[in-house]
Design a protein around this motif. Structure first.
Motif, mmCIF file in Angstrom:
data_model
loop_
_atom_site.group_PDB
_atom_site.id
_atom_site.type_symbol
_atom_site.label_atom_id
_atom_site.label_comp_id
_atom_site.label_asym_id
_atom_site.label_seq_id
_atom_site.Cartn_x
_atom_site.Cartn_y
_atom_site.Cartn_z
ATOM 1 N N PHE A 134 -9.053 6.462 6.914
ATOM 2 C CA PHE A 134 -9.035 7.060 8.247
ATOM 3 C C PHE A 134 -10.456 7.210 8.778
ATOM 4 O O PHE A 134 -11.366 7.649 8.062
ATOM 5 C CB PHE A 134 -8.337 8.418 8.191
ATOM 6 N N LYS A 156 -11.129 -0.778 6.860
ATOM 7 C CA LYS A 156 -10.693 -1.333 5.578
ATOM 8 C C LYS A 156 -11.715 -2.324 5.050
ATOM 9 O O LYS A 156 -12.080 -3.293 5.732
ATOM 10 C CB LYS A 156 -9.326 -2.014 5.727
ATOM 11 N N LEU A 172 2.968 4.926 10.451
ATOM 12 C CA LEU A 172 2.046 4.433 11.459
ATOM 13 C C LEU A 172 2.445 3.034 11.894
ATOM 14 O O LEU A 172 2.905 2.233 11.081
ATOM 15 C CB LEU A 172 0.628 4.389 10.893
ATOM 16 N N ALA A 193 -10.107 -5.551 -0.721
ATOM 17 C CA ALA A 193 -9.566 -5.042 -1.994
ATOM 18 C C ALA A 193 -9.485 -3.513 -2.039
ATOM 19 O O ALA A 193 -9.403 -2.931 -3.129
ATOM 20 C CB ALA A 193 -10.352 -5.571 -3.185
ATOM 21 N N GLU A 194 -9.530 -2.871 -0.874
ATOM 22 C CA GLU A 194 -9.355 -1.423 -0.823
ATOM 23 C C GLU A 194 -8.278 -1.090 0.193
ATOM 24 O O GLU A 194 -7.923 -1.906 1.046
ATOM 25 C CB GLU A 194 -10.658 -0.720 -0.420
ATOM 26 N N GLY A 195 -7.774 0.148 0.128
ATOM 27 C CA GLY A 195 -6.823 0.582 1.136
ATOM 28 C C GLY A 195 -7.542 1.013 2.400
ATOM 29 O O GLY A 195 -8.741 1.290 2.394
ATOM 30 N N PRO A 196 -6.828 1.074 3.520
ATOM 31 C CA PRO A 196 -7.428 1.567 4.768
ATOM 32 C C PRO A 196 -7.870 3.013 4.609
ATOM 33 O O PRO A 196 -7.215 3.795 3.910
ATOM 34 C CB PRO A 196 -6.277 1.454 5.774
ATOM 35 N N PHE A 237 0.845 -1.196 0.000
ATOM 36 C CA PHE A 237 0.000 0.000 0.000
ATOM 37 C C PHE A 237 0.878 1.243 0.000
ATOM 38 O O PHE A 237 1.816 1.358 0.795
ATOM 39 C CB PHE A 237 -0.890 0.043 1.248
ATOM 40 N N TYR A 252 -8.483 3.049 11.638
ATOM 41 C CA TYR A 252 -8.683 2.980 10.212
ATOM 42 C C TYR A 252 -9.650 1.841 9.924
ATOM 43 O O TYR A 252 -9.647 0.816 10.607
ATOM 44 C CB TYR A 252 -7.354 2.718 9.476
ATOM 45 N N GLY A 307 -3.645 4.265 -0.896
ATOM 46 C CA GLY A 307 -4.053 3.751 -2.184
ATOM 47 C C GLY A 307 -4.766 2.413 -2.029
ATOM 48 O O GLY A 307 -4.851 1.882 -0.917
ATOM 49 N N PHE A 356 0.661 -0.248 13.124
ATOM 50 C CA PHE A 356 -0.685 -0.799 13.092
ATOM 51 C C PHE A 356 -0.810 -2.034 13.965
ATOM 52 O O PHE A 356 0.146 -2.795 14.139
ATOM 53 C CB PHE A 356 -1.057 -1.214 11.666
ATOM 54 N N PHE A 369 -8.517 -1.291 11.932
ATOM 55 C CA PHE A 369 -7.135 -1.288 12.397
ATOM 56 C C PHE A 369 -6.926 -0.159 13.385
ATOM 57 O O PHE A 369 -7.289 1.000 13.119
ATOM 58 C CB PHE A 369 -6.165 -1.090 11.225
ATOM 59 N N LYS A 401 -3.106 -5.683 14.295
ATOM 60 C CA LYS A 401 -3.372 -6.709 13.303
ATOM 61 C C LYS A 401 -4.775 -6.622 12.721
ATOM 62 O O LYS A 401 -5.082 -7.278 11.729
ATOM 63 C CB LYS A 401 -3.163 -8.074 13.942
#
Lengths: 113, 113
Positions: free
Chosen positions: B46, B38, B101, B41-44, A90, B36, A105, B103, B89, B105
């Motif tokens: 905020f 999620k 950051l 298939a996408e990014g995290p 990412f 965050y 992203g 993170f 997350f 798990k």
């Protein structure tokens, strides 16, 4: 309007190859990052970069190198790919430290065979 | 060594009830804590953050509580909605040093109708 974009979304390649993942942000941010999410789903910082400083996570092998042609782009180049490099990568950006608020992203799923 | 821990891999909550996600940390240098969200298939993305000088921050249905003495934070979502089903997350960033950051798990929240 995609804020942080990555290409390709999927990348399948063989061990030993060299590959690059591109990242672009149109938010005008000055700091960009690369994170790796491994098979255990841990998201770990690999690099943070602004126009002044590159900070590398000490655990990242030197086969990985970020390259920034300009402020809006931070590409990730990987040499001599290994099976353990398979993960989702990412890209993210922020304006300064931004108190941790980063824009991510969609990720690039890299599979090394 | 995990500096940010989310000990519940998954949590199932009925729609309309309260969802409580927990996070523990070990690094006393962390200055901001973030959540965050999620989707697959996408990014995290905020969600909400809290400074170490506060003990509560609220934004609509989302409230984050910080207990510095216990090194514990929690995210409350009330009422829970089907669209809240995602992986959450917990993340943290220190006041000084690297901008990346750290993170946890993640906790997979499932909202049941």
């Amino acid at each position: 309007d995609t804020a942080v974009s990555q290409t390709p979304k999927y990348l399948v390649t063989q061990m030993g190859n060299d590959k690059s993942i591109k990242c672009e942000q149109n938010l005008g941010h000055d700091t960009m990052y690369w994170y790796k999410q491994d098979s255990k789903k841990f998201l770990k910082i690999m690099f943070s970069y602004n126009n002044k400083e590159l900070i590398i996570n000490e655990t990242v092998p030197n086969r990985f190198s970020p390259k920034s042609p300009d402020k809006a782009h931070l590409n990730l180049h990987i040499n001599s790919l290994e099976l353990g490099d398979s993960a989702v990568y990412f890209c993210a950006s922020s304006q300064g430290r931004a108190e941790g608020e980063q824009y991510f992203g969609p990720g690039t799923r890299l599979t090394v065979t | 060594d995990q500096q940010v821990k989310q000990n519940s891999p998954s949590l199932s909550v009925q729609e309309g009830r309260i969802s409580i996600l927990n996070c523990d940390y070990t690094n006393s240098m962390f200055d901001y804590f973030l959540w965050y969200k999620k989707y697959p298939a996408e990014g995290p993305t905020f969600l909400i953050s809290i400074s170490s000088i506060k003990d509560k921050n609220e934004d609509g249905r989302f409230t984050v509580f910080l207990n510095k003495s216990a090194k514990h934070l929690s995210l409350h979502i009330v009422p829970s909605q089907p669209g809240d089903s995602a992986v959450y997350f917990c993340a943290a960033i220190p006041r000084w040093g690297a901008d990346g950051l750290t993170f946890g798990k993640g906790t997979h929240l499932i909202i049941q109708p």
